[in-house]
Structure formats: C-alpha cells, structure tokens
Motif scaffolding. Structure first.
Motif, PDB file in Angstrom:
ATOM      1  N   LYS A   1     164.313  40.587   3.674  1.00 18.34           N
ATOM      2  CA  LYS A   1     162.998  41.235   3.528  1.00 18.34           C
ATOM      3  C   LYS A   1     163.137  42.749   3.375  1.00 18.34           C
ATOM      4  O   LYS A   1     162.428  43.368   2.587  1.00 18.34           O
ATOM      5  CB  LYS A   1     162.112  40.917   4.743  1.00 18.34           C
ATOM      6  CG  LYS A   1     161.712  39.445   4.871  1.00 18.34           C
ATOM      7  CD  LYS A   1     160.585  39.087   3.924  1.00 18.34           C
ATOM      8  CE  LYS A   1     160.224  37.617   3.998  1.00 18.34           C
ATOM      9  NZ  LYS A   1     159.430  37.281   5.170  1.00 18.34           N
ATOM     10  N   GLN A   2     164.049  43.334   4.158  1.00 19.67           N
ATOM     11  CA  GLN A   2     164.218  44.794   4.099  1.00 19.67           C
ATOM     12  C   GLN A   2     164.795  45.237   2.755  1.00 19.67           C
ATOM     13  O   GLN A   2     164.354  46.224   2.173  1.00 19.67           O
ATOM     14  CB  GLN A   2     165.136  45.277   5.236  1.00 19.67           C
ATOM     15  CG  GLN A   2     164.552  45.109   6.624  1.00 19.67           C
ATOM     16  CD  GLN A   2     163.457  46.110   6.937  1.00 19.67           C
ATOM     17  OE1 GLN A   2     163.353  47.149   6.304  1.00 19.67           O
ATOM     18  NE2 GLN A   2     162.626  45.793   7.915  1.00 19.67           N
ATOM     19  N   THR A   3     165.802  44.505   2.256  1.00 19.67           N
ATOM     20  CA  THR A   3     166.448  44.918   1.003  1.00 19.67           C
ATOM     21  C   THR A   3     165.540  44.705  -0.208  1.00 19.67           C
ATOM     22  O   THR A   3     165.636  45.429  -1.187  1.00 19.67           O
ATOM     23  CB  THR A   3     167.782  44.169   0.787  1.00 19.67           C
ATOM     24  OG1 THR A   3     167.566  42.752   0.925  1.00 19.67           O
ATOM     25  CG2 THR A   3     168.827  44.617   1.791  1.00 19.67           C
ATOM     26  N   LYS A   4     164.650  43.733  -0.122  1.00 25.23           N
ATOM     27  CA  LYS A   4     163.714  43.484  -1.231  1.00 25.23           C
ATOM     28  C   LYS A   4     162.851  44.703  -1.526  1.00 25.23           C
ATOM     29  O   LYS A   4     162.438  44.928  -2.660  1.00 25.23           O
ATOM     30  CB  LYS A   4     162.799  42.299  -0.878  1.00 25.23           C
ATOM     31  CG  LYS A   4     163.300  40.968  -1.407  1.00 25.23           C
ATOM     32  CD  LYS A   4     162.317  39.871  -1.065  1.00 25.23           C
ATOM     33  CE  LYS A   4     162.900  38.520  -1.458  1.00 25.23           C
ATOM     34  NZ  LYS A   4     162.091  37.403  -0.929  1.00 25.23           N
ATOM     35  N   HIS A   5     162.560  45.470  -0.476  1.00 26.54           N
ATOM     36  CA  HIS A   5     161.662  46.608  -0.625  1.00 26.54           C
ATOM     37  C   HIS A   5     162.399  47.941  -0.725  1.00 26.54           C
ATOM     38  O   HIS A   5     161.782  48.992  -0.665  1.00 26.54           O
ATOM     39  CB  HIS A   5     160.654  46.625   0.537  1.00 26.54           C
ATOM     40  CG  HIS A   5     159.774  45.412   0.570  1.00 26.54           C
ATOM     41  ND1 HIS A   5     158.715  45.240  -0.282  1.00 26.54           N
ATOM     42  CD2 HIS A   5     159.838  44.282   1.315  1.00 26.54           C
ATOM     43  CE1 HIS A   5     158.136  44.071  -0.047  1.00 26.54           C
ATOM     44  NE2 HIS A   5     158.800  43.468   0.914  1.00 26.54           N
ATOM     45  N   MET A   6     163.726  47.863  -0.881  1.00 30.88           N
ATOM     46  CA  MET A   6     164.510  49.093  -1.068  1.00 30.88           C
ATOM     47  C   MET A   6     164.586  49.443  -2.549  1.00 30.88           C
ATOM     48  O   MET A   6     164.662  48.543  -3.391  1.00 30.88           O
ATOM     49  CB  MET A   6     165.952  48.894  -0.567  1.00 30.88           C
ATOM     50  CG  MET A   6     166.130  48.883   0.923  1.00 30.88           C
ATOM     51  SD  MET A   6     167.889  48.591   1.333  1.00 30.88           S
ATOM     52  CE  MET A   6     167.809  48.635   3.127  1.00 30.88           C
ATOM     53  N   PRO A   7     164.638  50.736  -2.889  1.00 31.77           N
ATOM     54  CA  PRO A   7     164.912  51.115  -4.285  1.00 31.77           C
ATOM     55  C   PRO A   7     166.300  50.591  -4.682  1.00 31.77           C
ATOM     56  O   PRO A   7     167.169  50.436  -3.830  1.00 31.77           O
ATOM     57  CB  PRO A   7     164.893  52.650  -4.238  1.00 31.77           C
ATOM     58  CG  PRO A   7     164.140  52.991  -2.993  1.00 31.77           C
ATOM     59  CD  PRO A   7     164.399  51.885  -2.021  1.00 31.77           C
TER      60      PRO A   7
END
Length: 199
Positions: free
Chosen positions: A185-191
C-alpha cells in the motif's frame, strides 16, 4: 487538508489494512515501549502488532518516568528483546534456554531507531532487572521501505514475530502478510523515483 483515517486500523482510507488483519492469539504479553517520534510515522510497524496480536500493549515514552508500569512486571518471567552482549539467544537449543522460554509471560520490546532505543534503555534503569534476549541468526529482513543503518536490523514487527515463533512455536504468517500489505500500500502511493530506491 487532513487525511481521512480508517476508524479501525488507523491508516488512511487509501492505505487501509483491515482486509489483511488476522489476529494471532499469543499467550506471551508483548509490551512495546515506543519512542514518541515513532508515533506519527506511517511506516512504523509497532501499530501493526497492536492490530495483529491479541495480547499486545504499546506504551509511549522515553524514560523511566514514562514506564512506571514496568515495575509491576514479574522479574523472573519477563524479558527485554535487545541485542546486548549478555543476551540469551532465543534460537539457541539448550535446556536452560528452553526452560526459560516456557516460563516467559512478558516480552518488552523497544521501538525506535538504534540510537533512540539505546538511549531509552539507558534512561530506563528498571529494564536492567529483567533478562535480555536476542537471536543468533536473524531471519531475512522483509521490510524494505524503511532503511536501517545496521545490517542486523529488523523492524519491530519482524523481531516480535520471530520471537513469538521461537518462544510459542506460533505460525506468525499473518503478521508477515500484514507487513507485506503495508509495504504494498505504501509503495503504490510513492513517486516512481522514490519507489525505485526501495524495490
């Protein structure tokens, strides 16, 4: 504008982890001493343990005065998870260690960076009354989105999961799945360029 948070897991509605929570009924009481600076960090894994374990408590603070409740814990059956030189290794196959694991009722875990954890231990003398436990061999670090300065670093969740596996022989897969869900979930929303640093 403030993020909308899930009322159950406490994460934002975009990164809600409720679907990935499967509670483990652990006998051993996990007590996490969390440095205040960790509380607002979305990548902090102590919160995941509170969601995924039936028997877990988080106490925020930095020093002895914040952790007075530790004074009431049974000295003989409480241990502190910390890699000190005199720590008993939970993965050591000796009768003395095995007997000790069977008698353990409480495990204290310090949640913070190495530097902060060391300082918290120094500022909390009552921790010295308990045995210290650690590991000879560390499991593979699966928490790639928070970099640590030492190679022998595990997230708080991984350290507790490994401890519960060694002490209670529990299947801790649900905790690792919860951690994987957080990473996803965290990496999905990273640039894209930021994600590339971790994965």
């Amino acid at each position: 504008m403030a993020r909308e948070l899930c009322s159950h897991c406490g994460f934002s509605t975009k990164t809600c982890l409720c679907d990935s929570i499967n509670i483990i009924n652990n006998r051993l009481k996990i007590i996490i001493l969390r440095h205040p600076s960790e509380e607002k960090i979305t990548k902090n894994t102590a919160h995941l343990l509170n969601l995924g374990l039936a028997n877990c408590q988080i106490i925020a603070g930095e020093s002895e005065q914040d952790f007075v409740s530790l004074q009431t814990l049974p000295k003989s059956s409480t241990a502190v998870l910390y890699p000190s030189h005199d720590a008993w290794c939970l993965d050591e196959q000796s009768s003395e260690v095995n007997i000790f694991k069977q008698t353990l009722t409480h495990l204290i875990v310090i949640d913070g960076t190495w530097k902060k954890a060391f300082k918290m231990r120094q500022l909390t003398p009552c921790l010295q009354q308990f045995k210290t436990v650690s590991f000879k061999q560390l499991p593979q670090n699966q928490y790639l989105i928070r970099k640590a300065p030492r190679e022998d670093s595990l997230s708080t969740l991984e350290a507790v999961a490994h401890s519960l596996h060694l002490i209670e022989q529990l299947d801790v897969t649900p905790l690792y799945k919860l951690l994987a869900a957080l990473v996803d979930k965290q990496t999905k929303h990273m640039p894209e360029d930021v994600r590339a640093r971790y994965l």
